[in-house]
Design a protein around this motif. Structure first.
Motif, mmCIF file in Angstrom:
data_model
loop_
_atom_site.group_PDB
_atom_site.id
_atom_site.type_symbol
_atom_site.label_atom_id
_atom_site.label_comp_id
_atom_site.label_asym_id
_atom_site.label_seq_id
_atom_site.Cartn_x
_atom_site.Cartn_y
_atom_site.Cartn_z
ATOM 1 N N VAL A 1 0.815 -1.221 0.000
ATOM 2 C CA VAL A 1 0.000 0.000 0.000
ATOM 3 C C VAL A 1 0.845 1.265 0.000
ATOM 4 N N ALA A 2 2.171 1.131 0.153
ATOM 5 C CA ALA A 2 3.042 2.311 0.158
ATOM 6 C C ALA A 2 3.277 2.818 -1.259
ATOM 7 N N THR A 3 3.364 4.123 -1.400
ATOM 8 C CA THR A 3 3.698 4.745 -2.684
ATOM 9 C C THR A 3 5.207 4.913 -2.810
ATOM 10 N N VAL A 4 5.824 5.402 -1.746
ATOM 11 C CA VAL A 4 7.267 5.632 -1.706
ATOM 12 C C VAL A 4 7.812 5.008 -0.420
ATOM 13 N N LEU A 5 8.909 4.266 -0.567
ATOM 14 C CA LEU A 5 9.577 3.617 0.557
ATOM 15 C C LEU A 5 10.991 4.179 0.646
ATOM 16 N N THR A 6 11.455 4.511 1.867
ATOM 17 C CA THR A 6 12.786 5.125 2.014
ATOM 18 C C THR A 6 13.647 4.326 2.996
ATOM 19 N N PRO A 7 14.047 3.108 2.647
ATOM 20 C CA PRO A 7 14.873 2.295 3.549
ATOM 21 C C PRO A 7 16.351 2.651 3.454
ATOM 22 N N ASN A 8 17.104 2.283 4.514
ATOM 23 C CA ASN A 8 18.559 2.274 4.385
ATOM 24 C C ASN A 8 18.970 0.912 3.822
ATOM 25 N N GLN A 9 20.259 0.664 3.678
ATOM 26 C CA GLN A 9 20.720 -0.556 3.022
ATOM 27 C C GLN A 9 20.292 -1.810 3.795
ATOM 28 N N PHE A 10 20.435 -1.805 5.102
ATOM 29 C CA PHE A 10 20.045 -2.945 5.922
ATOM 30 C C PHE A 10 18.548 -3.222 5.808
ATOM 31 N N GLU A 11 17.739 -2.163 5.828
ATOM 32 C CA GLU A 11 16.283 -2.322 5.720
ATOM 33 C C GLU A 11 15.865 -2.813 4.344
ATOM 34 N N VAL B 1 17.106 -9.708 -0.401
ATOM 35 C CA VAL B 1 18.220 -9.689 -1.346
ATOM 36 C C VAL B 1 19.402 -8.991 -0.683
ATOM 37 N N LYS B 2 20.552 -9.634 -0.646
ATOM 38 C CA LYS B 2 21.766 -9.029 -0.122
ATOM 39 C C LYS B 2 22.306 -8.037 -1.134
ATOM 40 N N VAL B 3 22.479 -6.779 -0.711
ATOM 41 C CA VAL B 3 22.936 -5.730 -1.624
ATOM 42 C C VAL B 3 24.443 -5.594 -1.511
ATOM 43 N N THR B 4 25.146 -6.017 -2.560
ATOM 44 C CA THR B 4 26.606 -5.957 -2.585
ATOM 45 C C THR B 4 27.141 -5.117 -3.737
ATOM 46 N N ASP B 5 26.276 -4.797 -4.703
ATOM 47 C CA ASP B 5 26.672 -3.996 -5.856
ATOM 48 C C ASP B 5 25.409 -3.427 -6.498
ATOM 49 N N LEU B 6 25.585 -2.703 -7.604
ATOM 50 C CA LEU B 6 24.432 -2.078 -8.252
ATOM 51 C C LEU B 6 23.469 -3.106 -8.816
ATOM 52 N N THR B 7 23.984 -4.223 -9.310
ATOM 53 C CA THR B 7 23.119 -5.255 -9.872
ATOM 54 C C THR B 7 22.211 -5.854 -8.806
ATOM 55 N N SER B 8 22.793 -6.184 -7.637
ATOM 56 C CA SER B 8 21.970 -6.748 -6.571
ATOM 57 C C SER B 8 20.994 -5.708 -6.024
ATOM 58 N N ALA B 9 21.385 -4.438 -6.030
ATOM 59 C CA ALA B 9 20.461 -3.384 -5.607
ATOM 60 C C ALA B 9 19.245 -3.334 -6.540
ATOM 61 N N LYS B 10 19.492 -3.486 -7.835
ATOM 62 C CA LYS B 10 18.376 -3.510 -8.790
ATOM 63 C C LYS B 10 17.453 -4.686 -8.517
ATOM 64 N N HIS B 11 18.015 -5.838 -8.175
ATOM 65 C CA HIS B 11 17.194 -7.006 -7.850
ATOM 66 C C HIS B 11 16.352 -6.742 -6.601
ATOM 67 N N ALA B 12 16.954 -6.082 -5.617
ATOM 68 C CA ALA B 12 16.219 -5.751 -4.394
ATOM 69 C C ALA B 12 15.073 -4.791 -4.697
ATOM 70 N N PHE B 13 15.342 -3.783 -5.503
ATOM 71 C CA PHE B 13 14.294 -2.845 -5.897
ATOM 72 C C PHE B 13 13.171 -3.577 -6.632
ATOM 73 N N ALA B 14 13.546 -4.464 -7.554
ATOM 74 C CA ALA B 14 12.548 -5.186 -8.343
ATOM 75 C C ALA B 14 11.637 -6.021 -7.452
ATOM 76 N N ALA B 15 12.206 -6.599 -6.399
ATOM 77 C CA ALA B 15 11.401 -7.411 -5.484
ATOM 78 C C ALA B 15 10.344 -6.560 -4.777
ATOM 79 N N LEU B 16 10.698 -5.321 -4.435
ATOM 80 C CA LEU B 16 9.747 -4.439 -3.770
ATOM 81 C C LEU B 16 8.724 -3.878 -4.758
ATOM 82 N N HIS B 17 9.174 -3.530 -5.960
ATOM 83 C CA HIS B 17 8.228 -3.071 -6.982
ATOM 84 C C HIS B 17 7.189 -4.149 -7.271
ATOM 85 N N ALA B 18 7.630 -5.407 -7.279
ATOM 86 C CA ALA B 18 6.724 -6.513 -7.574
ATOM 87 C C ALA B 18 5.624 -6.638 -6.522
ATOM 88 N N ARG B 19 5.884 -6.117 -5.326
ATOM 89 C CA ARG B 19 4.886 -6.150 -4.262
ATOM 90 C C ARG B 19 3.994 -4.913 -4.271
#
Length: 310
Positions: A144-154, A161-179
Motif C-alpha cells: 500500500v506504500a507509494t514511496v519507501l525510504t529504507p537504508n541498506q540494511f532495511e 536480497v543481499k545488496v553488494t553492488d548495483l546489480t543486486s540493488a536492482k534485484h532488491a528494488f525489483a522485489a519491492l516493486h513486484a509487491r
C-alpha cells in the motif's frame, strides 16, 4: 503580499520529543517551511530521543488512542483533504496494524493519497524493533506504500536480497516493486569501489517503477554526495520529509528532487558536525532552525550532489 501556494496536506504519524529533533520534530518544520500543511500525530511523546546517556521519560500512544484521534477527525469531516501520509518509527505490530487501518480510512476519503513510508527497522545489521515487524512491513505495508525510504540494511530485510553492488540493488528494488510500491529510495548505501561504490562518498539510489501503460524496466537514479563522518539522529525522518516535499514541488522530476533534498540534507548535517566539533552542540542534535535557508532554498548550483541516471 500575495497568498503563497500550499502544496499539499500531510498526515504525519511519527514520534515526538520535547527537546531535540527526531520524528515529527524533524519532519514537520521542513514540510511547513516548504509549503505543506501538516497534521502531526505523535506516536510517542518523550522528553528527548532514546540515545541520551541518562535515558528519557514519556508516554507511548497505543492503538486505541490512535483510533480515537482519527475518529475525531472523521467526526469533523477532516480526513477528506489529505494529499500525503508519512510514517516513521513504529515499535510494535499492534500499532503498525492500527496505522494501516488509518491509511485505509484516509485512502477511502482521499483516493489520490500518496503514502511515504520510512520503514525504520534497524541499521548496520542490527534491528531496532521486534523481528516480527519485518514481515508486517513486507506483507502488508509495502503493497500500500507509494514511496519507501529504507537504508541498506532495511532494503535487504524487506527484499530478502543481499545488496553488494548495483546489480543486486536492482534485484532488491525489483522485489519491492513486484509487491506494489512505486518508488524506492535507498537513502544510504556503502559499496566497495569495485562494486559501484564511491570511496569516501555516500551513495543514494532511487528506483521508480514505470507507470500504467509504460514499458521498460524501472528508472534508476544515483546520487553521489560527500560523506560527513559521525552519527546523527533524526536524519532519516528529515530526508523522508524532504523527498516528499521536493517530489511534489518538482512535479515528479526525480533528478531535481534528489538534488534538492540531498543538498539540503548535506548542509544540515555539515552544519551540525561543525557545531559538534566546535563544542557548541554537546547533545549532537541536528540543527534544523539554523539550517532553514538551506531547507527552503537549497543551493543546487553549488554542485555538492552529483545526480545521474544509471
Amino acid at each position: 503580499m500575495g497568498v503563497l501556494a500550499v502544496w499539499g496536506r500531510v498526515l504525519s504519524i511519527q514520534s515526538h520529543t520535547v527537546h531535540g529533533y527526531v520524528g515529527n520534530k524533524s519532519a514537520v518544520f521542513p514540510l511547513q517551511l516548504l509549503g505543506f500543511d501538516v497534521d502531526p500525530i505523535n506516536s510517542v511523546q518523550f522528553s528527548n530521543h532514546t540515545g541520551y546517556k541518562n535515558g528519557f521519560k514519556g508516554d507511548v500512544l497505543n492503538g486505541d488512542q490512535l483510533k480515537d484521534l482519527v475518529k475525531g477527525l472523521q467526526a469533523n469531516d477532516l480526513v477528506k483533504d489529505y494529499t500525503h501520509m508519512l510514517t516513521g518509527y513504529i515499535g510494535s505490530v499492534s500499532f503498525l496494524s492500527q496505522v494501516l487501518d488509518v491509511h485505509r480510512v484516509v485512502k477511502e476519503a482521499c483516493p489520490e493519497l500518496a503514502y511515504f513510508c520510512d520503514p525504520v527497522l534497524g541499521d548496520k545489521g542490527k534491528l531496532y524493533v521486534p523481528e516480527e515487524l519485518v514481515d508486517v512491513y513486507r506483507e502488508r505495508v509495502i503493497p500500500v506504500a507509494t514511496v519507501l525510504t529504507p537504508n541498506q540494511f532495511e532494503l535487504e530485510l524487506l527484499s530478502k536480497v543481499k545488496v553488494t553492488d548495483l546489480t543486486s540493488a536492482k534485484h532488491a528494488f525489483a522485489a519491492l516493486h513486484a509487491r506494489g510500491v512505486q518508488t524506492v529510495i535507498l537513502t544510504s548505501c556503502e559499496l566497495p569501489p569495485d562494486a559501484g561504490g564511491q570511496g569516501d562518498s555516500l551513495l543514494l539510489l532511487a528506483s521508480v517503477a514505470r507507470g500504467k501503460g509504460e514499458a521498460g524496466p524501472p528508472r534508476l537514479f544515483q546520487a553521489v554526495q560527500p560523506k560527513v563522518e559521525g552519527h546523527f539522529t533524526g536524519t532519516g525522518d528529515l530526508i523522508a520529509a524532504l523527498f516528499l516535499a521536493w517530489t511534489v514541488r518538482t512535479n515528479g522530476d526525480m533528478l531535481a528532487a534528489i538534488r534538492k533534498a540531498c543538498t539540503s540534507m548535506h548542509c544540515v548535517v555539515s552544519r551540525t558536525k561543525e557545531a559538534i566539533d566546535a563544542g557548541r552542540n554537546a547533545n549532537r542534535e541536528i540543527l534544523l532552525i539554523e539550517s532553514r535557508k538551506d531547507i527552503e532554498e537549497p543551493d543546487v548550483d553549488a554542485d555538492i550532489i552529483n545526480v545521474t541516471t544509471v
